[in-house]
Design a protein around this motif. Structure first.
Motif, PDB file in Angstrom:
ATOM      1  N   MET A  49      55.269  20.551  55.361  1.00 13.55           N
ATOM      2  CA  MET A  49      56.420  20.338  56.236  1.00 13.55           C
ATOM      3  C   MET A  49      56.134  20.503  57.728  1.00 13.55           C
ATOM      4  O   MET A  49      56.539  19.644  58.529  1.00 13.55           O
ATOM      5  N   GLU A  94      56.676  17.458  60.387  1.00 11.27           N
ATOM      6  CA  GLU A  94      57.545  17.558  61.575  1.00 11.27           C
ATOM      7  C   GLU A  94      56.803  17.142  62.831  1.00 11.27           C
ATOM      8  O   GLU A  94      57.326  16.419  63.679  1.00 11.27           O
ATOM      9  N   HIS A 120      56.191  13.428  62.817  1.00 12.91           N
ATOM     10  CA  HIS A 120      57.447  12.730  63.060  1.00 12.91           C
ATOM     11  C   HIS A 120      57.802  12.763  64.544  1.00 12.91           C
ATOM     12  O   HIS A 120      58.255  11.774  65.122  1.00 12.91           O
ATOM     13  N   ALA A 121      57.558  13.917  65.179  1.00 14.62           N
ATOM     14  CA  ALA A 121      57.848  14.052  66.606  1.00 14.62           C
ATOM     15  C   ALA A 121      56.940  13.139  67.438  1.00 14.62           C
ATOM     16  O   ALA A 121      57.364  12.562  68.433  1.00 14.62           O
ATOM     17  N   GLU A 172      58.880  14.030  50.079  1.00 17.37           N
ATOM     18  CA  GLU A 172      59.485  14.334  51.377  1.00 17.37           C
ATOM     19  C   GLU A 172      59.454  13.107  52.250  1.00 17.37           C
ATOM     20  O   GLU A 172      58.570  12.247  52.094  1.00 17.37           O
ATOM     21  N   ARG A 173      60.401  13.047  53.171  1.00 20.88           N
ATOM     22  CA  ARG A 173      60.520  11.893  54.044  1.00 20.88           C
ATOM     23  C   ARG A 173      61.328  12.307  55.258  1.00 20.88           C
ATOM     24  O   ARG A 173      62.421  12.845  55.130  1.00 20.88           O
ATOM     25  N   LEU A 174      60.762  12.107  56.427  1.00 26.40           N
ATOM     26  CA  LEU A 174      61.506  12.334  57.666  1.00 26.40           C
ATOM     27  C   LEU A 174      61.647  10.981  58.321  1.00 26.40           C
ATOM     28  O   LEU A 174      60.657  10.281  58.537  1.00 26.40           O
ATOM     29  N   VAL A 175      62.876  10.607  58.644  1.00 27.64           N
ATOM     30  CA  VAL A 175      63.083   9.251  59.141  1.00 27.64           C
ATOM     31  C   VAL A 175      63.897   9.262  60.424  1.00 27.64           C
ATOM     32  O   VAL A 175      64.844  10.037  60.558  1.00 27.64           O
ATOM     33  N   ALA A 176      63.501   8.443  61.371  1.00 23.17           N
ATOM     34  CA  ALA A 176      64.271   8.288  62.602  1.00 23.17           C
ATOM     35  C   ALA A 176      65.324   7.214  62.363  1.00 23.17           C
ATOM     36  O   ALA A 176      65.023   6.185  61.766  1.00 23.17           O
ATOM     37  N   PRO A 177      66.568   7.456  62.806  1.00 22.97           N
ATOM     38  CA  PRO A 177      67.643   6.486  62.553  1.00 22.97           C
ATOM     39  C   PRO A 177      67.313   5.085  63.058  1.00 22.97           C
ATOM     40  O   PRO A 177      67.632   4.099  62.434  1.00 22.97           O
ATOM     41  N   ILE A 213      63.812  10.094  49.438  1.00 25.73           N
ATOM     42  CA  ILE A 213      63.326  11.295  48.771  1.00 25.73           C
ATOM     43  C   ILE A 213      63.649  11.160  47.290  1.00 25.73           C
ATOM     44  O   ILE A 213      64.761  10.764  46.928  1.00 25.73           O
ATOM     45  N   LEU A 252      71.138  17.146  48.293  1.00 31.47           N
ATOM     46  CA  LEU A 252      70.130  16.355  48.994  1.00 31.47           C
ATOM     47  C   LEU A 252      70.766  15.466  50.058  1.00 31.47           C
ATOM     48  O   LEU A 252      70.194  15.266  51.136  1.00 31.47           O
ATOM     49  N   GLU A 307      65.419  20.146  62.370  1.00 27.19           N
ATOM     50  CA  GLU A 307      64.136  20.013  63.075  1.00 27.19           C
ATOM     51  C   GLU A 307      64.285  20.387  64.540  1.00 27.19           C
ATOM     52  O   GLU A 307      63.449  21.095  65.105  1.00 27.19           O
ATOM     53  N   VAL A 328      74.287   7.465  60.063  1.00 25.23           N
ATOM     54  CA  VAL A 328      73.650   8.167  61.178  1.00 25.23           C
ATOM     55  C   VAL A 328      73.157   7.126  62.173  1.00 25.23           C
ATOM     56  O   VAL A 328      72.002   6.734  62.158  1.00 25.23           O
ATOM     57  N   ARG A 377      72.402   8.820  66.740  1.00 20.85           N
ATOM     58  CA  ARG A 377      71.396   9.737  67.200  1.00 20.85           C
ATOM     59  C   ARG A 377      70.031   9.080  67.092  1.00 20.85           C
ATOM     60  O   ARG A 377      69.662   8.529  66.064  1.00 20.85           O
ATOM     61  N   SER A 427      66.240   9.970  67.032  1.00 22.48           N
ATOM     62  CA  SER A 427      65.428  11.189  66.937  1.00 22.48           C
ATOM     63  C   SER A 427      64.031  11.019  67.514  1.00 22.48           C
ATOM     64  O   SER A 427      63.213  11.912  67.420  1.00 22.48           O
ATOM     65  N   ARG A 474      61.283  11.443  70.021  1.00 14.74           N
ATOM     66  CA  ARG A 474      61.213  12.449  71.072  1.00 14.74           C
ATOM     67  C   ARG A 474      59.974  12.239  71.912  1.00 14.74           C
ATOM     68  O   ARG A 474      58.937  11.937  71.365  1.00 14.74           O
TER      69      ARG A 474
END
Lengths: 262, 262
Positions: A94, A98, A101-102, A122-127, A136, B87, B98, B255, B258, B260, B262
């Motif tokens: 994780m 993060e 993703h940033a 796991e999955r982090l997604v930007a809108p 996920i 979830l 985050e 969503v 926003r 995300s 950065r």
């Protein structure tokens, strides 16, 4: 039927299998259903479905909402999650996900092999990110996704042969659909330590994936990003490889070498 | 016994209940066990446990590792996760978690109520963070954790009375252990829109939690941070409240507001 009901019953089908068929009706698109809908989708008689649903609610594995629809119970999620090997992997990964993703934006994901499919833990997604088919706990076929190709390249030979022998579904003009080309792609991935798949799953997106290795060098997951298909996808490989090494180190021991305060 | 085996069987105990007892033996501390260990910990006969374990492995709900130990199967995790209301909440909250984690450091977590306990559906933790008892899919009692107090303050009156009538376990000298003090604390939390609990669960840590509300104003989760108990914990409240509003907005609709990156 046997005294534990694990086999036998109507039509020789076990209670457990019928319970699984009920749970299978609840999906991301249909997370809350009535007993009637569950019976129809699972192919069970309403009376059978109703009895089993009542038992599952009693055990907390399903929850009955005020509108009478059934959803996955917190207890089921807890039993599945708290000791899940996937969750241990996910927790180790994780902080690195993060950071990726940033830095990369778009979508970052971690996938493992289950049968001949990738399942994303796991999955982090930007809108505003480029199109992405993963969810996920969602699945993708191994031959068309960058994560899948990485995992297949390091999978047991029997699984590779099984996938190579089966029909390879076409998603775009660039999807690899012949065994010879897939075999060559797997060899490339092993040689280069990364898979770059521009437009194989969707014309506008490129998947980039690298293997995550545990302490003994076994590939336990694929780390991937989905970025616009603008010809620069391969430039993400070194960053992904560095992150994957960090995840491997975190998996191998207590996470004490990294300070995530930023 | 009934034809679906949901009740009855040896000792009148259902197949499903016995399957749950088997799954319960796999915990964060014991994520992989032999059949013999599972039988002992679940209180089932080895033959019964062995048969049920075989069925669970056949369905993919358990996985048998090369060393013969059993772990939670990817299929169980998938069934529990893909349609889980927890979830959906977690996915809506993740970008905000985050950001909070990047700004506050330490631990950021999202909890929901299950019975008289908080269960944490997400947790981002910095390796050098102050002591923290939470785990993903882990539980804490409602009266001693900031998340728990927030959730209890907005829970149905029957649940509040149930907790107030039961013994309140002491964790530190500052844990609230009398019904009168807990009742006053719940009223404070409702008035102030936040719970600040310095040293209630561990002498060196302070928990700060705020409610997350859905589109109709119902409290669906608690957003919390665990920080050092240096007297400044309450300063985190406005930041948490702003994040909680963002999560509530994300829950209410797509969503799209926003970005995300950065």
């Amino acid at each position: 039927m046997t005294s534990d009901g694990a086999s036998g019953g109507a039509g020789g089908e076990s209670v457990l299998l019928r319970a699984v068929r009920i749970l299978e009706t609840l999906t991301p698109d249909t997370p809350a259903l009535t007993v009637t809908e569950i019976a129809r989708r699972s192919g069970l008689h309403v009376a059978t479905a109703s009895r089993l649903v009542a038992s599952l609610v009693g055990l907390g594995l399903l929850t009955r909402r005020p509108d009478r629809r059934l959803t996955v119970g917190v207890r089921l999620w807890e039993l599945a999650s708290r000791a899940s090997p996937a969750l241990g992997l996910r927790e180790a990964a994780m902080p690195f996900l993060e950071d990726l993703h940033a830095v990369v934006g778009h979508s970052v994901q971690l996938g493992v092999l289950d049968g001949a499919e990738v399942i994303f833990v796991e999955r982090l997604v930007a809108p505003g990110a480029v199109v992405n088919f993963t969810r996920i706990a969602g699945r993708l076929p191994v031959h068309a996704s960058s994560s899948g190709v990485v995992l297949l390249a390091h999978a047991p030979p029997e699984l590779q042969e099984e996938v190579l022998a089966a029909p390879l579904e076409r998603f775009t003009a660039r999807t690899v659909t012949t065994p010879d080309r897939l075999r060559a792609l797997l060899a490339d991935v092993r040689r280069q330590g990364a898979a770059v798949l521009p437009g194989h799953l969707h014309a506008d997106a490129a998947g980039v994936a690298v293997p995550v290795r545990d302490a003994v060098g076994a590939v336990v997951a694929a780390l991937s990003v989905v970025v616009p298909d603008d010809g620069s996808a391969h430039l993400r490989v070194p960053l992904l490889q560095a992150s994957a090494r960090g995840i491997g180190r975190a998996l191998a021991g207590p996470v004490t070498t990294r300070n995530s305060s930023r």
